[in-house]
Scaffold this active site. Sequence first.
Site, PDB file in Angstrom:
ATOM      1  N   GLN A   4     101.611 -34.747 -48.566  1.00  0.00           N
ATOM      2  CA  GLN A   4     102.705 -35.699 -48.760  1.00  0.00           C
ATOM      3  C   GLN A   4     103.344 -35.559 -50.148  1.00  0.00           C
ATOM      4  O   GLN A   4     104.443 -36.060 -50.361  1.00  0.00           O
ATOM      5  CB  GLN A   4     102.228 -37.135 -48.543  1.00  0.00           C
ATOM      6  CG  GLN A   4     101.901 -37.429 -47.090  1.00  0.00           C
ATOM      7  CD  GLN A   4     101.395 -38.839 -46.935  1.00  0.00           C
ATOM      8  OE1 GLN A   4     100.211 -39.107 -47.066  1.00  0.00           O
ATOM      9  NE2 GLN A   4     102.323 -39.756 -46.671  1.00  0.00           N
ATOM     10  N   HIS A  10      97.770 -36.044 -41.206  1.00  0.00           N
ATOM     11  CA  HIS A  10      98.683 -35.334 -42.117  1.00  0.00           C
ATOM     12  C   HIS A  10      98.187 -33.920 -42.390  1.00  0.00           C
ATOM     13  O   HIS A  10      98.991 -32.998 -42.544  1.00  0.00           O
ATOM     14  CB  HIS A  10      98.812 -36.076 -43.452  1.00  0.00           C
ATOM     15  CG  HIS A  10      99.735 -37.244 -43.413  1.00  0.00           C
ATOM     16  ND1 HIS A  10     101.095 -37.130 -43.214  1.00  0.00           N
ATOM     17  CD2 HIS A  10      99.493 -38.575 -43.553  1.00  0.00           C
ATOM     18  CE1 HIS A  10     101.646 -38.327 -43.241  1.00  0.00           C
ATOM     19  NE2 HIS A  10     100.702 -39.220 -43.442  1.00  0.00           N
ATOM     20  N   CYS A  26     103.813 -45.562 -43.066  1.00  0.00           N
ATOM     21  CA  CYS A  26     103.530 -44.317 -43.768  1.00  0.00           C
ATOM     22  C   CYS A  26     104.510 -44.158 -44.926  1.00  0.00           C
ATOM     23  O   CYS A  26     105.708 -44.413 -44.763  1.00  0.00           O
ATOM     24  CB  CYS A  26     103.649 -43.132 -42.805  1.00  0.00           C
ATOM     25  SG  CYS A  26     103.273 -41.538 -43.533  1.00  0.00           S
ATOM     26  N   LEU A  27     104.001 -43.721 -46.068  1.00  0.00           N
ATOM     27  CA  LEU A  27     104.870 -43.501 -47.221  1.00  0.00           C
ATOM     28  C   LEU A  27     105.879 -42.394 -46.960  1.00  0.00           C
ATOM     29  O   LEU A  27     106.932 -42.363 -47.597  1.00  0.00           O
ATOM     30  CB  LEU A  27     104.030 -43.173 -48.459  1.00  0.00           C
ATOM     31  CG  LEU A  27     103.074 -44.289 -48.910  1.00  0.00           C
ATOM     32  CD1 LEU A  27     102.226 -43.812 -50.082  1.00  0.00           C
ATOM     33  CD2 LEU A  27     103.841 -45.550 -49.267  1.00  0.00           C
ATOM     34  N   HIS A  77      94.544 -41.590 -39.822  1.00  0.00           N
ATOM     35  CA  HIS A  77      95.982 -41.455 -40.114  1.00  0.00           C
ATOM     36  C   HIS A  77      96.185 -40.362 -41.158  1.00  0.00           C
ATOM     37  O   HIS A  77      97.021 -39.470 -40.980  1.00  0.00           O
ATOM     38  CB  HIS A  77      96.519 -42.800 -40.611  1.00  0.00           C
ATOM     39  CG  HIS A  77      97.923 -42.767 -41.117  1.00  0.00           C
ATOM     40  ND1 HIS A  77      98.956 -43.395 -40.458  1.00  0.00           N
ATOM     41  CD2 HIS A  77      98.476 -42.193 -42.221  1.00  0.00           C
ATOM     42  CE1 HIS A  77     100.090 -43.193 -41.148  1.00  0.00           C
ATOM     43  NE2 HIS A  77      99.815 -42.468 -42.222  1.00  0.00           N
ATOM     44  N   GLU A  78      95.424 -40.433 -42.257  1.00  0.00           N
ATOM     45  CA  GLU A  78      95.587 -39.452 -43.330  1.00  0.00           C
ATOM     46  C   GLU A  78      95.144 -38.060 -42.885  1.00  0.00           C
ATOM     47  O   GLU A  78      95.760 -37.056 -43.243  1.00  0.00           O
ATOM     48  CB  GLU A  78      94.834 -39.887 -44.590  1.00  0.00           C
ATOM     49  CG  GLU A  78      95.318 -41.183 -45.206  1.00  0.00           C
ATOM     50  CD  GLU A  78      96.814 -41.215 -45.496  1.00  0.00           C
ATOM     51  OE1 GLU A  78      97.409 -40.160 -45.767  1.00  0.00           O
ATOM     52  OE2 GLU A  78      97.392 -42.310 -45.452  1.00  0.00           O
ATOM     53  N   GLY A 128      96.815 -45.074 -48.640  1.00  0.00           N
ATOM     54  CA  GLY A 128      96.298 -43.733 -48.401  1.00  0.00           C
ATOM     55  C   GLY A 128      97.386 -42.707 -48.637  1.00  0.00           C
ATOM     56  O   GLY A 128      98.572 -43.000 -48.508  1.00  0.00           O
TER      57      GLY A 128
END
Length: 190
Positions: free
Chosen positions: A53, A161, A115-116, A157-158, A48
Site C-alpha cells: 500500500q 493485499h 481500506c486506506l 484483510h491485510e 492495518g
Amino acid sequence: MAIREILEVPDPRLKTVSQPVQEGEFDDDLRTLVDDMFETMYAANGIGLAAIQVGVPKRILVIDLQPEDPDAEPIECDHDGHAHTHPATKKEPRVFINPEILDPNEELATYQEGCLSVPEIYADVDRPASCTVRWKDLDGNEHTEAMEGLLATCIQHEMDHLEGILFIDHLSRLKRNMALKKLKKLRVAA
C-alpha cells in the site's frame, strides 16, 4: 520516520503479488520501512497497512487495533470545528513479516470493512471467524497465534493485499461497481 504516500485504487501496483522477505533482509532498512508504515497508518487513522500500500511489494504488515485505555484520560479535540471527547486509546503495534494462515475456521464472521487504499468506502465482508497465523518478527523470529474477532478479520484483510486483492474484490460485481462509482464521485467533489 516518514509518512509515505498510500496507493489508492485504481493504482495497478495494488494488484501486485508481494514477495517474501529473505533472511538477509531483516536489517535496518526493514526497520525503517516498518517505522514508516506505522507512522503512515497512524497519520491516516488506519488499523492495518500492508507494505504494497506504500509501494513496496514485500510480505510485510503492520496492525494496531488501538483498544480503548480505561486508565487514560479522554482526549478533547475540535477537528471539525466542534468540541468532541474521544476515549483514549493505547498503541499496541504489531508487525507481521511473511505471514501465513494455517487453518482458517469454516465459521464465517461479517465485518464492515474499509481500506486506506479505497478511502471513504465501506462494505460488509464475510471472512473466517478465526484463524491461526504464523509469521516472523523484525528479528526474524517465528511466531504462531490463534486469532479471532477483529484481529482475525484485520490480518486476513491485510494478507489479501499481499496477493493483490482488495476488500472490494470480495463484493459482488454490482456492489463493487457501485463502490467504485461512489469513490469516483467523492474524488470529483474533493
